[in-house]
Design a protein around this motif. Sequence first.
Motif, mmCIF file in Angstrom:
data_model
loop_
_atom_site.group_PDB
_atom_site.id
_atom_site.type_symbol
_atom_site.label_atom_id
_atom_site.label_comp_id
_atom_site.label_asym_id
_atom_site.label_seq_id
_atom_site.Cartn_x
_atom_site.Cartn_y
_atom_site.Cartn_z
ATOM 1 N N GLN A 131 0.741 -1.195 -0.058
ATOM 2 C CA GLN A 131 -0.098 0.016 -0.017
ATOM 3 C C GLN A 131 0.813 1.398 -0.022
ATOM 4 O O GLN A 131 0.473 2.266 -0.675
ATOM 5 N N PHE A 132 1.962 1.280 0.528
ATOM 6 C CA PHE A 132 2.988 2.329 0.699
ATOM 7 C C PHE A 132 3.349 2.509 -0.960
ATOM 8 O O PHE A 132 3.447 3.765 -1.352
ATOM 9 N N GLY A 133 3.606 1.463 -1.539
ATOM 10 C CA GLY A 133 4.211 1.632 -2.993
ATOM 11 C C GLY A 133 2.662 2.109 -3.780
ATOM 12 O O GLY A 133 2.851 2.830 -4.721
ATOM 13 N N GLY A 134 1.812 1.771 -3.493
ATOM 14 C CA GLY A 134 0.563 2.175 -4.143
ATOM 15 C C GLY A 134 0.238 3.459 -4.017
ATOM 16 O O GLY A 134 -0.487 4.237 -4.769
ATOM 17 N N LEU A 135 0.623 4.133 -2.799
ATOM 18 C CA LEU A 135 0.255 5.640 -2.841
ATOM 19 C C LEU A 135 1.194 6.354 -3.644
ATOM 20 O O LEU A 135 0.900 7.397 -4.051
ATOM 21 N N TRP A 136 2.468 5.753 -3.832
ATOM 22 C CA TRP A 136 3.417 6.670 -4.585
ATOM 23 C C TRP A 136 2.878 6.446 -6.206
ATOM 24 O O TRP A 136 2.766 7.254 -6.973
ATOM 25 N N LEU A 137 2.304 5.384 -6.388
ATOM 26 C CA LEU A 137 1.541 5.192 -7.942
ATOM 27 C C LEU A 137 0.441 6.351 -8.045
ATOM 28 O O LEU A 137 0.224 6.679 -9.095
ATOM 29 N N ALA A 138 -0.241 6.513 -7.002
ATOM 30 C CA ALA A 138 -1.616 7.288 -6.902
ATOM 31 C C ALA A 138 -1.143 8.604 -7.132
ATOM 32 O O ALA A 138 -1.604 9.503 -7.907
ATOM 33 N N CYS A 139 0.066 8.876 -6.381
ATOM 34 C CA CYS A 139 0.667 10.429 -6.353
ATOM 35 C C CYS A 139 0.937 10.695 -7.972
ATOM 36 O O CYS A 139 0.814 11.802 -8.389
ATOM 37 N N ILE A 140 1.853 9.930 -8.519
ATOM 38 C CA ILE A 140 2.194 9.962 -9.817
ATOM 39 C C ILE A 140 1.102 10.124 -10.793
ATOM 40 O O ILE A 140 1.065 10.689 -11.744
ATOM 41 N N GLY A 141 0.035 9.208 -10.843
ATOM 42 C CA GLY A 141 -1.007 9.081 -11.455
ATOM 43 C C GLY A 141 -1.947 10.327 -11.287
ATOM 44 O O GLY A 141 -2.341 11.064 -12.352
ATOM 45 N N TRP A 142 -2.158 10.932 -10.425
ATOM 46 C CA TRP A 142 -2.775 12.180 -9.897
ATOM 47 C C TRP A 142 -2.003 13.392 -10.708
ATOM 48 O O TRP A 142 -2.661 14.109 -11.314
ATOM 49 N N THR A 143 -0.781 13.371 -10.436
ATOM 50 C CA THR A 143 -0.058 14.345 -11.213
ATOM 51 C C THR A 143 -0.218 14.127 -12.816
ATOM 52 O O THR A 143 -0.331 15.356 -13.190
ATOM 53 N N LEU A 144 -0.275 13.107 -13.306
ATOM 54 C CA LEU A 144 -0.263 12.996 -14.595
ATOM 55 C C LEU A 144 -1.510 13.622 -15.088
ATOM 56 O O LEU A 144 -1.935 14.102 -16.169
ATOM 57 N N THR A 145 -2.514 13.154 -14.512
ATOM 58 C CA THR A 145 -3.904 13.728 -14.623
ATOM 59 C C THR A 145 -4.129 15.221 -14.668
ATOM 60 O O THR A 145 -4.771 15.792 -15.472
ATOM 61 N N ALA A 146 -3.502 15.717 -13.868
ATOM 62 C CA ALA A 146 -3.653 17.121 -13.757
ATOM 63 C C ALA A 146 -2.724 17.802 -14.912
ATOM 64 O O ALA A 146 -3.270 18.732 -15.477
ATOM 65 N N MET A 147 -1.769 17.079 -15.276
ATOM 66 C CA MET A 147 -1.074 17.626 -16.178
ATOM 67 C C MET A 147 -1.775 17.622 -17.637
ATOM 68 O O MET A 147 -1.815 18.595 -18.573
ATOM 69 N N ALA A 148 -2.479 16.345 -17.901
ATOM 70 C CA ALA A 148 -3.503 16.137 -19.123
ATOM 71 C C ALA A 148 -4.566 17.268 -19.018
ATOM 72 O O ALA A 148 -4.964 17.725 -20.349
ATOM 73 N N LEU A 149 -5.163 17.559 -17.926
ATOM 74 C CA LEU A 149 -5.956 18.532 -17.937
ATOM 75 C C LEU A 149 -5.709 19.871 -18.450
ATOM 76 O O LEU A 149 -6.346 20.505 -19.063
ATOM 77 N N GLY A 150 -4.228 20.356 -18.261
ATOM 78 C CA GLY A 150 -3.910 21.539 -18.797
ATOM 79 C C GLY A 150 -3.307 21.624 -20.055
ATOM 80 O O GLY A 150 -3.161 22.609 -20.887
ATOM 81 N N LEU A 151 -3.194 20.429 -20.797
ATOM 82 C CA LEU A 151 -2.258 20.233 -22.011
ATOM 83 C C LEU A 151 -3.332 20.568 -23.175
ATOM 84 O O LEU A 151 -4.609 20.198 -22.965
ATOM 85 N N ILE A 152 -2.993 21.114 -24.171
ATOM 86 C CA ILE A 152 -3.713 21.557 -25.207
ATOM 87 C C ILE A 152 -3.847 20.359 -26.443
ATOM 88 O O ILE A 152 -4.570 20.638 -27.477
ATOM 89 N N GLN A 153 -2.982 19.609 -26.281
ATOM 90 C CA GLN A 153 -2.429 18.774 -27.362
ATOM 91 C C GLN A 153 -3.354 17.292 -27.259
ATOM 92 O O GLN A 153 -2.917 16.263 -27.029
ATOM 93 N N TRP A 154 -4.696 17.369 -27.012
ATOM 94 C CA TRP A 154 -5.781 16.538 -27.137
ATOM 95 C C TRP A 154 -5.832 15.703 -28.349
ATOM 96 O O TRP A 154 -5.530 14.557 -28.773
ATOM 97 N N ARG A 155 -6.104 16.863 -29.414
ATOM 98 C CA ARG A 155 -6.251 16.530 -30.750
ATOM 99 C C ARG A 155 -5.226 17.086 -31.649
ATOM 100 O O ARG A 155 -5.195 18.410 -31.412
ATOM 101 N N VAL A 156 -4.750 16.695 -32.500
ATOM 102 C CA VAL A 156 -3.629 17.369 -33.392
ATOM 103 C C VAL A 156 -4.299 17.388 -34.780
ATOM 104 O O VAL A 156 -4.154 16.239 -35.269
#
Length: 243
Positions: free
Chosen positions: A11-36
Motif C-alpha cells: 500500500q505504501f508503494g500504491g500511494l506513490w503510484l497514485a501520486c504519480i497518476g494524479w500528477t499526470l492527470t492534472a498535467m493532461a487537464l492543462g495540455l492543449i494537445q488532445w487532438r492534433v
Amino acid sequence: MAYLAHTAHAQFGGLWLACIGWTLTAMALGLIQWRVWQVSNTEVITSGEAWIGIWRACFNSHTAVTDGLRTMHCSSISLTEENTPPEIAAAQLLMLPALLLGLCGYAWGIYTMRNAYFGVKKSSLVRVGFISTGALFLTAAGMSLIPLLWNLSSVVTNRTVVFPPEFKLPESPESQRVGCGIWVGMLGAVLMVSSGIIFCSYRLPVKSLASIQASLEQLEQDLRGVITPAGKDNPAFECDEHF
C-alpha cells in the motif's frame, strides 16, 4: 494497540503510484494537445498544425496572434456553446471532479498509512481506511477515463469539430491524430487504477490455527519444566538440607 506497518508495504508503494497518476492527470487537464490537426492553409496557421484541448484551441501563426502571446493564437472552448462537442464537454465536467476525488483519496491514504505505522486500537479500521482509499482512486480513474476514451474514439474515427469563425480553424482537418494530452491522461488513470486495486486488496494478517496450537503446546512444556507437581519433593530443597 495493533501495529501493522509490516503488512502495508504494498500500500505504501500504491500511494506513490497514485501520486504519480494524479500528477499526470492534472498535467493532461492543462495540455492543449488532445487532438492534433493537420491543415493545408498555412497562411493563417503557419505551422500547418493546430492543437485542440478541452479548454482551448491553439495554433502558431505570424498573422493572427492572441494578445499576450508572441506567435500563438488561442481561443477558449466554452461549455455553453452549441458547437462544443459532447466529448469535450464531458471532459470539462468530469476531469476536475476526478482530480478532487484523487486528492481526497491521497489524503485519506496518508492518514490510514499513518495509523498502520503508528498503531490503532482496532486493526479493522486500517482495512476499512485502505478500502475507502482504493475506492476513491478507482472512482477518480473511472471519471477521467470516460472523457479520455471518448476523445480517443473521436480521433480514431476522424470525427471533426465545427468551430466558430473567430477560432480561424477549418471546418475539417486533412488528418488528425491523438495528442500527448490523451496519452498522459490515460497513463495517469492506469496508475490510479493500479493503486486502487492494491489498496482494495489489503487483508489483515491472520495467524493460522496450527501456529497458535504449536505456541500453546510449547508454553505448556515450558510451564511443566518450571512448576513442580503438588505432593512431590523438590530435589533442590533436599540438596540444601545436606549443606
